[in-house]
Design an enzyme around this catalytic site. Structure first.
Site, PDB file in Angstrom:
ATOM      1  N   PHE A 149       0.847  -1.396  -0.029  1.00 36.13           N
ATOM      2  CA  PHE A 149       0.035  -0.026  -0.107  1.00 36.13           C
ATOM      3  C   PHE A 149       0.732   1.195   0.097  1.00 36.13           C
ATOM      4  O   PHE A 149       0.330   2.497  -0.462  1.00 36.13           O
ATOM      5  CB  PHE A 149      -0.927  -0.019   1.112  1.00 36.13           C
ATOM      6  CG  PHE A 149      -0.073   0.491   2.491  1.00 36.13           C
ATOM      7  CD1 PHE A 149      -0.122   1.890   2.884  1.00 36.13           C
ATOM      8  CD2 PHE A 149       0.135  -0.436   3.376  1.00 36.13           C
ATOM      9  CE1 PHE A 149       0.403   2.239   3.805  1.00 36.13           C
ATOM     10  CE2 PHE A 149       0.851  -0.018   4.692  1.00 36.13           C
ATOM     11  CZ  PHE A 149       1.029   1.428   4.854  1.00 36.13           C
ATOM     12  N   LYS A 173      -1.165  -7.249  -9.468  1.00 36.73           N
ATOM     13  CA  LYS A 173      -2.199  -7.387  -8.249  1.00 36.73           C
ATOM     14  C   LYS A 173      -1.754  -6.175  -7.286  1.00 36.73           C
ATOM     15  O   LYS A 173      -1.096  -6.588  -6.313  1.00 36.73           O
ATOM     16  CB  LYS A 173      -2.085  -8.757  -7.660  1.00 36.73           C
ATOM     17  CG  LYS A 173      -3.265  -9.197  -7.021  1.00 36.73           C
ATOM     18  CD  LYS A 173      -3.659  -8.282  -5.980  1.00 36.73           C
ATOM     19  CE  LYS A 173      -2.987  -8.538  -4.624  1.00 36.73           C
ATOM     20  NZ  LYS A 173      -3.360  -7.486  -3.507  1.00 36.73           N
ATOM     21  N   GLU A 176      -4.795  -3.875  -2.090  1.00 36.66           N
ATOM     22  CA  GLU A 176      -6.252  -3.706  -2.152  1.00 36.66           C
ATOM     23  C   GLU A 176      -6.746  -2.479  -1.336  1.00 36.66           C
ATOM     24  O   GLU A 176      -7.900  -1.867  -1.289  1.00 36.66           O
ATOM     25  CB  GLU A 176      -7.126  -4.636  -1.744  1.00 36.66           C
ATOM     26  CG  GLU A 176      -6.782  -5.134  -0.173  1.00 36.66           C
ATOM     27  CD  GLU A 176      -5.710  -6.106  -0.109  1.00 36.66           C
ATOM     28  OE1 GLU A 176      -4.578  -6.109  -0.942  1.00 36.66           O
ATOM     29  OE2 GLU A 176      -5.645  -7.057   0.942  1.00 36.66           O
ATOM     30  N   SER A 226       5.545  -6.899   3.693  1.00 34.58           N
ATOM     31  CA  SER A 226       5.734  -7.131   4.818  1.00 34.58           C
ATOM     32  C   SER A 226       6.900  -8.653   4.665  1.00 34.58           C
ATOM     33  O   SER A 226       6.591  -9.499   3.856  1.00 34.58           O
ATOM     34  CB  SER A 226       4.534  -7.360   5.953  1.00 34.58           C
ATOM     35  OG  SER A 226       3.930  -8.189   5.578  1.00 34.58           O
ATOM     36  N   CYS A 281       9.464   1.740   3.491  1.00 35.94           N
ATOM     37  CA  CYS A 281      10.498   0.647   3.938  1.00 35.94           C
ATOM     38  C   CYS A 281      11.894   1.092   4.053  1.00 35.94           C
ATOM     39  O   CYS A 281      12.590   0.240   4.707  1.00 35.94           O
ATOM     40  CB  CYS A 281      10.297  -0.380   2.878  1.00 35.94           C
ATOM     41  SG  CYS A 281      10.986   0.184   1.181  1.00 35.94           S
ATOM     42  N   GLU A 380       9.020  -3.994  13.339  1.00 36.48           N
ATOM     43  CA  GLU A 380       8.804  -2.683  12.255  1.00 36.48           C
ATOM     44  C   GLU A 380       7.535  -1.953  12.885  1.00 36.48           C
ATOM     45  O   GLU A 380       6.388  -2.508  12.599  1.00 36.48           O
ATOM     46  CB  GLU A 380       8.689  -3.549  10.626  1.00 36.48           C
ATOM     47  CG  GLU A 380       8.424  -2.174   9.974  1.00 36.48           C
ATOM     48  CD  GLU A 380       8.326  -2.803   8.266  1.00 36.48           C
ATOM     49  OE1 GLU A 380       7.567  -3.879   8.224  1.00 36.48           O
ATOM     50  OE2 GLU A 380       8.792  -2.203   7.416  1.00 36.48           O
TER      51      GLU A 380
HETATM   52  P1  NAD Z   1       1.473  -6.599   3.270  1.00 37.45           P
HETATM   53  O1  NAD Z   1       2.474  -7.774   3.197  1.00 37.45           O
HETATM   54  O2  NAD Z   1       0.350  -6.584   4.262  1.00 37.45           O
HETATM   55  O3  NAD Z   1       0.790  -6.579   1.660  1.00 37.45           O
HETATM   56  C1  NAD Z   1       1.422  -6.680   0.400  1.00 37.45           C
HETATM   57  C2  NAD Z   1       0.801  -7.404  -0.636  1.00 37.45           C
HETATM   58  O4  NAD Z   1       0.375  -8.726  -0.044  1.00 37.45           O
HETATM   59  C3  NAD Z   1      -0.726  -6.780  -0.877  1.00 37.45           C
HETATM   60  O5  NAD Z   1      -0.768  -6.825  -2.428  1.00 37.45           O
HETATM   61  C4  NAD Z   1      -1.436  -7.544  -0.276  1.00 37.45           C
HETATM   62  O6  NAD Z   1      -2.913  -7.837  -0.692  1.00 37.45           O
HETATM   63  C5  NAD Z   1      -0.898  -9.130  -0.120  1.00 37.45           C
HETATM   64  N1  NAD Z   1      -1.003  -9.880   0.974  1.00 37.45           N
HETATM   65  C6  NAD Z   1      -1.476  -9.407   2.157  1.00 37.45           C
HETATM   66  N2  NAD Z   1      -1.664 -10.337   3.169  1.00 37.45           N
HETATM   67  C7  NAD Z   1      -1.679 -11.608   2.517  1.00 37.45           C
HETATM   68  C8  NAD Z   1      -1.629 -12.825   2.490  1.00 37.45           C
HETATM   69  N3  NAD Z   1      -1.945 -13.399   3.620  1.00 37.45           N
HETATM   70  N4  NAD Z   1      -1.533 -13.689   1.702  1.00 37.45           N
HETATM   71  C9  NAD Z   1      -1.030 -13.440   0.315  1.00 37.45           C
HETATM   72  N5  NAD Z   1      -1.268 -12.196   0.190  1.00 37.45           N
HETATM   73  C10 NAD Z   1      -1.273 -11.213   1.161  1.00 37.45           C
HETATM   74  O7  NAD Z   1       2.148  -5.166   3.114  1.00 37.45           O
HETATM   75  P2  NAD Z   1       1.616  -3.471   2.949  1.00 37.45           P
HETATM   76  O8  NAD Z   1       1.149  -3.566   4.528  1.00 37.45           O
HETATM   77  O9  NAD Z   1       0.791  -3.409   1.960  1.00 37.45           O
HETATM   78  O10 NAD Z   1       3.087  -2.842   2.918  1.00 37.45           O
HETATM   79  C11 NAD Z   1       3.892  -2.421   3.853  1.00 37.45           C
HETATM   80  C12 NAD Z   1       5.016  -3.379   4.062  1.00 37.45           C
HETATM   81  O11 NAD Z   1       5.819  -3.518   2.931  1.00 37.45           O
HETATM   82  C13 NAD Z   1       6.104  -2.945   5.277  1.00 37.45           C
HETATM   83  O12 NAD Z   1       6.348  -3.968   5.772  1.00 37.45           O
HETATM   84  C14 NAD Z   1       7.263  -2.307   4.357  1.00 37.45           C
HETATM   85  O13 NAD Z   1       8.326  -2.269   4.823  1.00 37.45           O
HETATM   86  C15 NAD Z   1       7.027  -3.342   3.082  1.00 37.45           C
HETATM   87  N6  NAD Z   1       7.670  -2.632   1.971  1.00 37.45           N
HETATM   88  C16 NAD Z   1       8.894  -3.297   1.531  1.00 37.45           C
HETATM   89  C17 NAD Z   1       9.572  -2.489   0.619  1.00 37.45           C
HETATM   90  C18 NAD Z   1      11.054  -3.086   0.208  1.00 37.45           C
HETATM   91  O14 NAD Z   1      11.322  -2.561  -0.863  1.00 37.45           O
HETATM   92  N7  NAD Z   1      11.483  -3.915   0.825  1.00 37.45           N
HETATM   93  C19 NAD Z   1       9.099  -1.574   0.021  1.00 37.45           C
HETATM   94  C20 NAD Z   1       7.552  -0.931   0.333  1.00 37.45           C
HETATM   95  C21 NAD Z   1       6.933  -1.552   1.417  1.00 37.45           C
END
Ligand code: NAD
Length: 495
Positions: A149, A173, A176, A226, A281, A380
């Site tokens: 997000f 994808k 959401e 994450s 991140c 985090e």
């Molecule tokens: P998230 O892991 O909750 O979601 C990321 C994606 O995974 C979304 O598209 C979501 O729909 C999907 N997802 C969520 N739960 C899932 C599940 N149980 N099974 C399968 N798919 C699932 O992350 P977020 O809250 O959207 O973003 C924030 C996180 O992203 C933070 O931890 C941040 O550090 C990390 N991030 C990392 C980088 C990097 O380059 N390392 C860059 C941006 C964000």
């Protein structure tokens, strides 16, 4: 209310799954839209579209692909303000952050425009008598991108331009939580002239992700999100034989040595910790103050925090916006409480700042004398909370970073070139800043952390991204002895 649909074969497609997710304006707390959440069967139909498009797209010339990428780049530039507006509306980030996000995304399209050079193969003439050997790089097939997000437009642009430049078809994808900006970016790609099915977008949650990870026709998956989900995506995808790059969460440290430029370090800490409400991140989460710089540094950060203007992202005066959801804001606030209970000095408590309306706002916080056993240090936080850990020496400060399970970014502030050089060699992190707090690599290098911040072996975008989206093919060729050729090449004939 906005209804956000999938984009398949160049058309908006209404979902038949019967499932939707709410989309909020985080600055007001109001629900402004609902996004369709795909079923596994809907993912199957998207993959079928991408698979069919791949058959032709993989044979489209370099010249044609380059023209389409340039057209796409120009449309994104022309529509940057509208993309930024959508980012602010559904993510909450302030206008400068939103425009900066689009600019960093454009960098990646510009890199992809020059893909012809990056993808040049290798040729070895005369490996043996009459034998030449050459390597070409061919596309993987259908590639999927699953994005978080916090950068709804930029992170898809880390993936999409490079994937299609290499001759793959791509399924996005997006998160959401804020699907309008990525959807608009894909619409622009379609307007640029990419054939139907080359770039598809499917909205969804775990159900869609799981189907992408198990679908036999998906060759590669790029994930950013994450750490627990990155680990899951990596293990599930690789178990299903896919190529996976999965970027996870972070806990970025910034070491400030006693000789550092105090003003520069304090400015950097404030912008890197509180920019985009800490939901980056590459945000700095921990300042490690070495020696006697700690007291003046904490005070310099505190003074700067007083001036930060927090408000709706569409107000030009705002320097920091709300958090993504009410639940996330409350979770972040919980870390201020636990830090305090665990014995940290709460120098500035963001919970004390009151905000009008129903937005998901939280003030900025500064915790001093944080120790490594505290949850505010270990987890985090992903919000506007900066911890200061005091350290007696450079060696102790670096050990702190190296002992941390994450390894995304790390920075050092010093005037000593030797110390900086030592740090870049010592530190366990994939991206290092020297007097730069957020060392996000430019589009012609590559992005990726180490340890629990990255699962895979080929990092994202730039040259590594191109490697991820291609498979090497080595051709060993032998042509008949020239003297036996049916064409007279001027050699004496043997027959
Ligand atoms: P998230 O892991 O909750 O979601 C990321 C994606 O995974 C979304 O598209 C979501 O729909 C999907 N997802 C969520 N739960 C899932 C599940 N149980 N099974 C399968 N798919 C699932 O992350 P977020 O809250 O959207 O973003 C924030 C996180 O992203 C933070 O931890 C941040 O550090 C990390 N991030 C990392 C980088 C990097 O380059 N390392 C860059 C941006 C964000």
């Amino acid at each position: 209310m906005l209804q956000i649909q999938h984009l398949i074969d160049g058309r908006a497609v209404e979902s038949g799954s019967g499932r939707t997710g709410p989309v909020f304006n985080p600055a007001t707390g109001e629900q402004t839209g609902q996004v369709d959440l795909a079923s596994a069967a809907e993912v199957d139909s998207v993959v079928a579209s991408s698979r069919a498009a791949f058959a032709e797209w993989k044979n489209v010339s370099i010249a044609r692909r380059t023209k389409l990428l340039y057209a796409f780049r120009n449309l994104v530039v022309d529509n940057a303000d509208e993309i930024a507006r959508r980012l602010t509306a559904e993510h909450g980030k302030v206008a400068d952050d939103a425009r900066g996000e689009v600019a960093r995304g454009i960098e990646n399209i510009e890199f992809a425009c020059g893909f012809a050079q990056t993808l040049e193969g290798r040729y070895s003439e005369l490996a043996s008598t009459g034998v030449d050997v050459y390597t070409v790089r061919q596309p993987v097939g259908v590639c999927a991108g699953i994005t978080p997000f916090n950068f709804p437009a930029m992170v898809p642009l880390w993936m999409l331009p490079n994937a299609v430049a290499c001759g793959n078809t791509f399924i996005l994808k997006p998160s959401e939580r804020n699907p309008s900006a990525p959807r608009f970016v894909v619409e622009l790609a379609q307007e640029a002239g990419f054939p139907p099915g080359v770039i598809n977008l499917v909205n969804g949650d775990k159900e869609a992700v799981d189907r992408l990870l198990e679908h036999p026709d998906v060759g590669a998956v790029s994930f950013v999100g994450s750490t627990p989900i990155a680990r899951y995506v990596y293990s599930t995808g690789t178990a299903n034989g896919k190529r996976i790059q999965a970027l996870g969460g972070a806990k970025n440290h910034m070491i400030v040595l006693p000789d550092a430029d105090l003003g520069l370090a304090a400015d950097a800490a404030v912008s890197a910790a509180y920019g985009s409400a800490g939901e980056r991140c590459m945000a700095v989460s921990v300042v490690v103050a070495v020696g006697d710089i700690a007291d003046p540094l904490v005070e310099a950060i505190r003074v700067r925090m007083e001036k930060l203007v927090i408000g709706p992202g569409d107000d030009p005066a705002s320097e920091m916006g709300p958090l993504i959801t009410a639940e996330h804001r409350d979770r972040v606030a919980g870390y201020i409480e636990s830090g305090s209970t665990d014995g940290a000095d709460v120098v500035v408590d963001g919970r004390a700042q009151a905000f009008d309306g129903g937005g998901f706002f939280l003030g900025v916080s500064l915790l001093d004398r944080v120790t490594t056993d505290m949850s505010v240090y270990r987890d985090e936080v992903f919000g506007p909370v900066l911890s200061v850990v005091r350290s007696d020496s450079y060696a102790e400060a670096v050990k702190l970073i190296d002992d941390n399970p994450y390894g995304n970014g790390a920075a050092i502030f010093t005037r000593d070139g030797g110390a900086a050089r030592q740090f870049q060699g010592d530190v366990e992190a994939g991206m290092v800043g020297i007097n730069v707090p957020i060392p996000v690599p430019v589009g012609y290098h590559s992005f990726g952390g180490w340890n629990d911040s990255f699962f895979g072996d080929t990092t994202m975008y730039g040259p590594e991204g191109m490697r991820f989206y291609t498979r090497p093919k080595v051709v060993t060729s032998r042509w008949p002895d020239p003297s036996t050729s049916s064409v007279d090449l001027g050699f004496p004939r043997n027959d």
